[in-house]
Write a protein that holds these residues in place. Structure first.
Motif, mmCIF file in Angstrom:
data_model
loop_
_atom_site.group_PDB
_atom_site.id
_atom_site.type_symbol
_atom_site.label_atom_id
_atom_site.label_comp_id
_atom_site.label_asym_id
_atom_site.label_seq_id
_atom_site.Cartn_x
_atom_site.Cartn_y
_atom_site.Cartn_z
ATOM 1 N N LEU A 1 2.116 2.988 -9.061
ATOM 2 C CA LEU A 1 2.961 3.137 -7.887
ATOM 3 C C LEU A 1 4.147 4.060 -8.174
ATOM 4 C CD1 LEU A 1 3.713 2.311 -4.956
ATOM 5 C CD2 LEU A 1 5.079 0.517 -5.994
ATOM 6 N N LYS A 2 4.768 3.906 -9.347
ATOM 7 C CA LYS A 2 5.930 4.750 -9.658
ATOM 8 C C LYS A 2 5.578 6.231 -9.613
ATOM 9 C CE LYS A 2 8.646 1.568 -12.414
ATOM 10 N NZ LYS A 2 9.262 1.333 -13.710
ATOM 11 N N GLN A 3 4.412 6.588 -10.134
ATOM 12 C CA GLN A 3 4.013 7.995 -10.110
ATOM 13 C C GLN A 3 3.801 8.464 -8.684
ATOM 14 O OE1 GLN A 3 4.002 10.133 -12.847
ATOM 15 N NE2 GLN A 3 3.946 11.579 -11.141
ATOM 16 N N ASP A 4 3.172 7.630 -7.849
ATOM 17 C CA ASP A 4 2.989 7.984 -6.437
ATOM 18 C C ASP A 4 4.337 8.185 -5.756
ATOM 19 O OD1 ASP A 4 0.237 7.852 -6.637
ATOM 20 O OD2 ASP A 4 0.103 5.831 -5.808
ATOM 21 N N LEU A 5 5.289 7.290 -6.032
ATOM 22 C CA LEU A 5 6.628 7.432 -5.455
ATOM 23 C C LEU A 5 7.304 8.708 -5.937
ATOM 24 C CD1 LEU A 5 8.154 3.838 -5.516
ATOM 25 C CD2 LEU A 5 7.769 5.270 -3.511
ATOM 26 N N LEU A 55 2.387 0.331 6.133
ATOM 27 C CA LEU A 55 1.423 0.370 5.037
ATOM 28 C C LEU A 55 0.088 0.845 5.584
ATOM 29 C CD1 LEU A 55 2.241 -3.026 3.282
ATOM 30 C CD2 LEU A 55 2.808 -0.731 2.484
ATOM 31 N N VAL A 56 -0.594 1.648 4.818
ATOM 32 C CA VAL A 56 -1.917 2.130 5.207
ATOM 33 C C VAL A 56 -2.881 1.844 4.066
ATOM 34 C CG1 VAL A 56 -1.064 3.864 6.830
ATOM 35 C CG2 VAL A 56 -1.394 4.491 4.449
ATOM 36 N N ASP A 57 -4.151 2.037 4.316
ATOM 37 C CA ASP A 57 -5.177 1.749 3.313
ATOM 38 C C ASP A 57 -4.909 2.477 2.001
ATOM 39 O OD1 ASP A 57 -6.558 0.102 5.043
ATOM 40 O OD2 ASP A 57 -7.843 1.717 5.768
ATOM 41 N N GLY A 58 -5.333 1.865 0.932
ATOM 42 C CA GLY A 58 -5.214 2.477 -0.385
ATOM 43 C C GLY A 58 -3.843 2.345 -1.007
ATOM 44 N N GLY A 59 -3.026 1.406 -0.517
ATOM 45 C CA GLY A 59 -1.708 1.197 -1.098
ATOM 46 C C GLY A 59 -0.721 2.300 -0.767
ATOM 47 N N LYS A 60 -0.982 3.058 0.280
ATOM 48 C CA LYS A 60 -0.101 4.153 0.678
ATOM 49 C C LYS A 60 0.796 3.698 1.830
ATOM 50 C CE LYS A 60 -1.989 6.969 -2.228
ATOM 51 N NZ LYS A 60 -1.292 7.380 -3.416
#
Length: 108
Positions: A1-5, A55-60
């Motif tokens: 999650l941190k990298q996505d953020l 929130l949307v699918d795939g943890g996004k």
């Protein structure tokens, strides 16, 4: 999650995420509410700030907002949004996020 953020938030993202972790450590998220895919929270800062996103699918996520000065000028990409996202991720891992249609958790 941190990298996505970090990828999502762009410049200064690592610093904002570190400050978000400090917000969580200091228990400054006053409430976290989930209604379907809509997440809202109030975060204690210089003033109380309101954070919201879907929130949307795939943890996004999408449609993030925060009414702090940084969030207002950067499409919600601020330390308050990052703190709430990290808290949601922690709750999701613990199985407590969205455990009912409308749930509210106070982290004060």
């Amino acid at each position: 999650l941190k990298q996505d953020l970090e990828d999502f938030m762009g410049p200064r993202s690592a610093k904002k995420i570190k400050m978000a972790e400090d917000i969580l450590e200091e228990k400054c998220v006053l409430g976290l509410s989930c209604h379907g895919d809509q997440v809202t929270a109030r975060v204690k800062g210089t003033n109380p700030y309101d954070v919201a996103f879907c929130l949307v699918d795939g943890g996004k996520w999408k449609d993030q907002t925060c009414n702090c000065p940084d969030g207002s000028k950067n499409s919600g990409k601020c330390k308050h949004f990052a703190a709430v996202m990290l808290l949601c991720y922690d709750d999701e891992q613990a199985g407590t996020l969205g455990s009912s249609q409308a749930s509210t958790t106070n982290y004060e």
